[in-house]
Design an enzyme around this catalytic site. Structure first.
Site, PDB file in Angstrom:
ATOM      1  N   LYS A 176     -56.614  23.778 -37.914  1.00  0.00           N
ATOM      2  CA  LYS A 176     -57.610  24.113 -36.881  1.00  0.00           C
ATOM      3  C   LYS A 176     -56.874  24.905 -35.797  1.00  0.00           C
ATOM      4  CE  LYS A 176     -60.280  23.803 -33.296  1.00  0.00           C
ATOM      5  NZ  LYS A 176     -59.520  24.878 -32.587  1.00  0.00           N
ATOM      6  N   GLU A 179     -59.281  28.417 -30.726  1.00  0.00           N
ATOM      7  CA  GLU A 179     -60.456  29.282 -30.884  1.00  0.00           C
ATOM      8  C   GLU A 179     -60.109  30.751 -30.593  1.00  0.00           C
ATOM      9  OE1 GLU A 179     -63.544  28.389 -28.094  1.00  0.00           O
ATOM     10  OE2 GLU A 179     -65.117  29.079 -29.439  1.00  0.00           O
ATOM     11  N   GLY A 229     -50.696  20.903 -28.184  1.00  0.00           N
ATOM     12  CA  GLY A 229     -51.643  21.384 -27.179  1.00  0.00           C
ATOM     13  C   GLY A 229     -51.459  20.634 -25.886  1.00  0.00           C
ATOM     14  N   GLY A 230     -52.506  20.588 -25.085  1.00  0.00           N
ATOM     15  CA  GLY A 230     -52.424  19.986 -23.756  1.00  0.00           C
ATOM     16  C   GLY A 230     -52.361  18.457 -23.831  1.00  0.00           C
ATOM     17  N   THR A 233     -55.820  16.581 -24.020  1.00  0.00           N
ATOM     18  CA  THR A 233     -56.378  16.599 -25.382  1.00  0.00           C
ATOM     19  C   THR A 233     -55.577  15.665 -26.280  1.00  0.00           C
ATOM     20  OG1 THR A 233     -56.711  18.960 -24.974  1.00  0.00           O
ATOM     21  CG2 THR A 233     -57.219  18.166 -27.172  1.00  0.00           C
ATOM     22  N   GLY A 234     -54.262  15.679 -26.130  1.00  0.00           N
ATOM     23  CA  GLY A 234     -53.400  14.827 -26.960  1.00  0.00           C
ATOM     24  C   GLY A 234     -53.733  13.353 -26.773  1.00  0.00           C
ATOM     25  N   GLU A 251     -47.374  17.134 -29.823  1.00  0.00           N
ATOM     26  CA  GLU A 251     -46.443  18.020 -29.104  1.00  0.00           C
ATOM     27  C   GLU A 251     -47.220  18.539 -27.904  1.00  0.00           C
ATOM     28  OE1 GLU A 251     -43.429  18.321 -29.958  1.00  0.00           O
ATOM     29  OE2 GLU A 251     -43.363  17.822 -32.078  1.00  0.00           O
ATOM     30  N   CYS A 285     -44.624  25.662 -23.672  1.00  0.00           N
ATOM     31  CA  CYS A 285     -44.529  24.254 -23.257  1.00  0.00           C
ATOM     32  C   CYS A 285     -43.156  23.930 -22.713  1.00  0.00           C
ATOM     33  CB  CYS A 285     -44.872  23.351 -24.440  1.00  0.00           C
ATOM     34  SG  CYS A 285     -43.822  23.645 -25.852  1.00  0.00           S
ATOM     35  N   GLU A 386     -48.432  21.102 -14.969  1.00  0.00           N
ATOM     36  CA  GLU A 386     -48.085  22.229 -15.826  1.00  0.00           C
ATOM     37  C   GLU A 386     -48.985  23.423 -15.510  1.00  0.00           C
ATOM     38  OE1 GLU A 386     -49.026  22.097 -20.049  1.00  0.00           O
ATOM     39  OE2 GLU A 386     -46.985  22.774 -20.453  1.00  0.00           O
TER      40      GLU A 386
END
Ligand SMILES: NC(=O)C1=CN([C@@H]2O[C@H](COP(=O)(O)OP(=O)(O)OC[C@H]3O[C@@H](n4cnc5c(N)ncnc54)[C@H](O)[C@@H]3O)[C@@H](O)[C@H]2O)C=CC1
Ligand SMILES: O=Cc1ccc(S(=O)(=O)O)cc1
Length: 491
Positions: A176, A179, A229-230, A233-234, A251, A285, A386
Site C-alpha cells: 500500500k 497516495e 510513516g508517521g 498512524t503507527g 518505522e 525520518c 517532527e
C-alpha cells in the site's frame, strides 16, 4: 505527463483500474499532473487479500527451495538495474527529489533485493542444545499474506526494504504505497512479475491510508503489517494489531540530534550537518533536525553552516547540479511554514531561509529555502515535534552531561550524529545517546546489511540486516524424539 491513460493497479496479479476514486499524481516541481489512476476500492482490498492467500497456498512460491526463490529475487535486482535510469526519472516526477537522489534510491532498491536473495540462500536454521532424549531445532515458516505500508518520501527504497525480505521469506505481499507516490510500487510489482514471482503473490493497492491502509491492516487474512510513516498512524496500526494479535513493525518519525564537539573536523562537520538536514529537502525520518554545538565554537560553526545553507542549489530536480528539490505537496509546505512561524513565536530567530525562493522557476512548485532557527531551547515545540522539512534548530551546549540530557529529551529516538576527533568522547556520547542508529563523524549513510529502526515513538522492530527476513516468518521449535527413553506414561 507519463501517460494520459488511467494507470492500472495490481489486484493480486490482475492489472486493472482500481474501483475507487480517480486522482492525479502531481510533479512537486511544477504542480502538473504526471499520471492519473483510480485508487483501490474496499472491494479491491478484500479481493486482493483473498486471492493473495490462495496464491500463497497454491502457487508454489512458499514451497520453492530457498535457492530457487533467491534466483527470482536476483533477477528482480538485475531488472531494476537494467531499468535504473527510467525508474529514477519516474521517481523524480512522482516525488520531486533531485535526480541524483532518485538514482541512489533505485540503486539501493536493487541492492536490497540482491542482499535478501543472498541472505535467503545462506540462511541457517539452528539445532539447539538438547536437554533430553530428543533433538531440538528452531525453524522458520512464512506467514501467509503480509502487508507493506509505505510513505511518500523515499518510495522505491522503502518499498524494496519490505518487499524483498517478505518475498524472500515466501509470503504473498500487499503493498500500500502513499497516495501521492503510487508509481514506484507499481513498477516493482511489474518487475517482480517479469522476474518470475507468481501472479497473485504481489499486489499494489494505492489509495487513502485511512480507508485502504486501514482495511488492509484490519483484514483477518493479513498476518503481519510492516509500516513506515508517521508516529500517530503507527500507533493507530499498533492498536489494530493488538486486537488481532498480529505482529507489526513500525518505522516512524524522528527528531534526531547532531552533536558537534569543539575538537571536530569542522569542514567535515559542516558538510555532514548540511547533508543530514537538507538532503531530501529534510523530508527524511532521520534528518538531523536538532543541532547541538559546543558553545566555544558555536558562533563560528553556525555561521559556516548558515552561509553554506544559503548557497545550496535549490531548484529543478532534473538537473544533476540541484542539491534540494521541492517539498512533496503545497499542503506540506504550508505545514512547514507554520512550524517556522511557531518557532519565531516561541522566541526563535531565523538565521537563514524561512521563505519560499523567488523567481519564475519556483512559482508553480512547492519549494522552500534551507532554514536555520536559533535562540530556542530544546523544549520549544519546534525542537520537539517532527517538521519533516528543511528546518534546523541550532543550540549551544556547555558540557557533555547537559548535551546528553538534551539530546535524549525527545519522544523520538531514531538516529543521532556525533562529530569529534576524540575517540573516547565520541564513544562515550555514541553509547549514551538513545537512538536506533548513531553516526560518528558521518551522517545519513546506509548499508542494507545493518539493521535499522527506532526506539520509543520512533518505532518497533528492525528492518534490513540478515535478521530482517525473520520479521516475515513465524518461528517454530521442533523436538524430535529419539525413543531412547520412554515418556513418563509409556506402557
Ligand atoms: N522510520 C522510518 O524509517 C521512516 C519514517 N517516516 C515517517 O513517515 C512520515 C511521513 O510519511 P506520511 O506519508 O506523511 O505518513 P503517514 O503515516 O500519513 O502515511 C504513511 C503510509 O500510511 C498510510 N496510512 C495513513 N493512515 C493510515 C491508516 N489509518 N491505516 C493504515 N495506513 C495508513 C498512508 O496512506 C501511507 O501509505 C514522517 O513522520 C516520517 O518520519 C518516513 C520515512 C522513513
Ligand atoms: O534504511 C533506512 C532508511 C533510509 C532512508 C530513510 S529516509 O527516506 O531518508 O527517511 C529512511 C530509512
Amino acid at each position: 505527463m507519463i501517460s494520459t491513460e488511467l494507470l492500472p493497479i495490481n489486484v493480486a496479479g490482475q492489472w486493472r483500474l482500481g474501483g475507487g476514486d480517480a486522482y492525479e499524481s502531481l510533479y512537486p516541481a511544477n504542480g502538473e499532473p504526471i499520471a492519473r489512476l483510480k485508487a483501490a476500492s474496499l472491494a479491491d482490498v478484500d479481493e486482493a487479500i483473498v486471492r493473495a492467500d490462495l496464491a500463497f497456498r497454491t502457487s508454489g512460491w512458499a514451497q520453492k527451495l530457498p535457492h530457487e526463490r533467491a534466483a527470482v529475487l536476483h533477477r528482480v535486482a538485475q531488472l531494476i538495474r537494467e531499468e535504473a535510469e527510467p525508474l529514477a526519472q519516474k521517481q523524480r516526477l512522482d516525488n520531486g527529489k533531485p535526480i541524483n537522489e532518485t538514482r541512489a534510491l533505485v540503486a539501493s532498491a536493487a541492492a536490497t533485493f540482491q542482499f535478501f536473495a543472498a541472505a535467503l540462500e545462506t540462511l541457517e536454521e539452528t539445532i539447539t542444545p538438547s536437554r533430553g532424549p530428543f533433538v531440538t531445532m528452531s525453524v522458520h515458516e512464512p506467514m501467509g499474506v503480509v502487508a507493506a505500508i509505505t510513505p511518500w518520501n523515499s518510495p522505491i527504497a522503502s518499498e524494496a526494504q519490505k518487499l524483498a525480505p517478505a518475498l524472500a521469506a515466501g509470503n504473498a505481499v500487499i503493498v500500500k504505497p502513499a497516495e501521492v507516490t503510487p508509481l514506484m510500487a507499481l513498477e516493482l510489482a511489474r518487475i517482480c512479475e517479469a522476474a518470475g514471482v507468481p501472479k497473485g503473490i504481489v499486489s499494489v493497492l494505492p489509495g487513502k491510508g485511512s480507508v485502504i491502509g486501514d482495511a488492509i491492516t484490519k483484514h483477518p487474512l493479513v498476518k503481519r503489517v510492516s509500516f513506515t510513516g508517521g508516529t500517530t498512524t503507527g500507533k493507530h496500526i499498533a492498536h489494530i494489531a493488538a486486537d488481532k494479535m498480529m505482529p507489526v513493525s513500525l518505522e516512524l518519525g524522528g527528531k534526531s540530534p547532531t552533536m558537534v564537539l569543539e575538537d571536530a573536523d569542522l569542514d567535515h562537520a559542516v558538510n555532514g550537518v548540511l547533508y543530514g538536514i537538507f538532503s531530501s529537502s529534510g523530508e527524511s525520518c532521520i534528518a538531523g533536525s536538532r543541532l547541538f554545538v559546543a558553545r566555544r565554537i558555536y558562533d563560528e560553526f553556525v555561521t559556516r553552516v548558515a552561509e553554506a545553507a544559503a548557497m545550496l542549489r535549490v531548484g529543478d530536480p532534473a538537473s544533476e547540479r540541484t542539491q534540494m528539490g521541492p517539498l512533496i505537496t503545497a499542503k506540506h509546505r504550508e505545514s512547514i511554514e507554520r512550524y517556522v512561524e511557531l518557532g519565531v513565536s516561541e522566541g526563535g530567530h531565523i538565521r537563514t531561509g524561512g521563505v519560499r525562493p523567488h523567481g519564475a522557476a519556483f512559482d508553480s512548485g512547492y519549494f522552500y529555502t534551507p532554514t536555520i532557527l536559533e535562540g530556542l531551547t530544546n523544549s520549544a515545540r519546534i525542537s520537539q515535534e517532527e517538521v519533516f522539512g528543511p528546518v534546523l534548530v541550532a543550540m549551544p551546549f556547555d558540557n557533555e552531561e547537559e548535551l546528553i540530557a538534551q539530546a535524549n529529551d525527545s519522544v523520538y529516538a531514531l538516529a543521532a550524529g556525533v562529530w569529534s576527533r576524540d575517540f573516547k568522547r565520541a564513544w562515550r556520547l555514541g553509547r549514551a545517546v538513545q537512538a536506533g542508529t548513531v553516526w560518528v563523524n558521518t551522517y545519513k549513510q546506509f548499508s542494507v546489511s545493518t539493521p535499522f529502526g527506532g526506539w520509543r515513538d520512533s518505532g518497533l522492530g528492525r528492518e534490513k540486516g540478515r535478521e530482517g527476513i525473520f520479521q516475515y516468518m513465524e518461528q517454530k521449535s521442533m523436538y524430535w524424539g529419539t525413543n531412547e527413553q520412554p515418556l513418563p506414561w509409556a506402557n
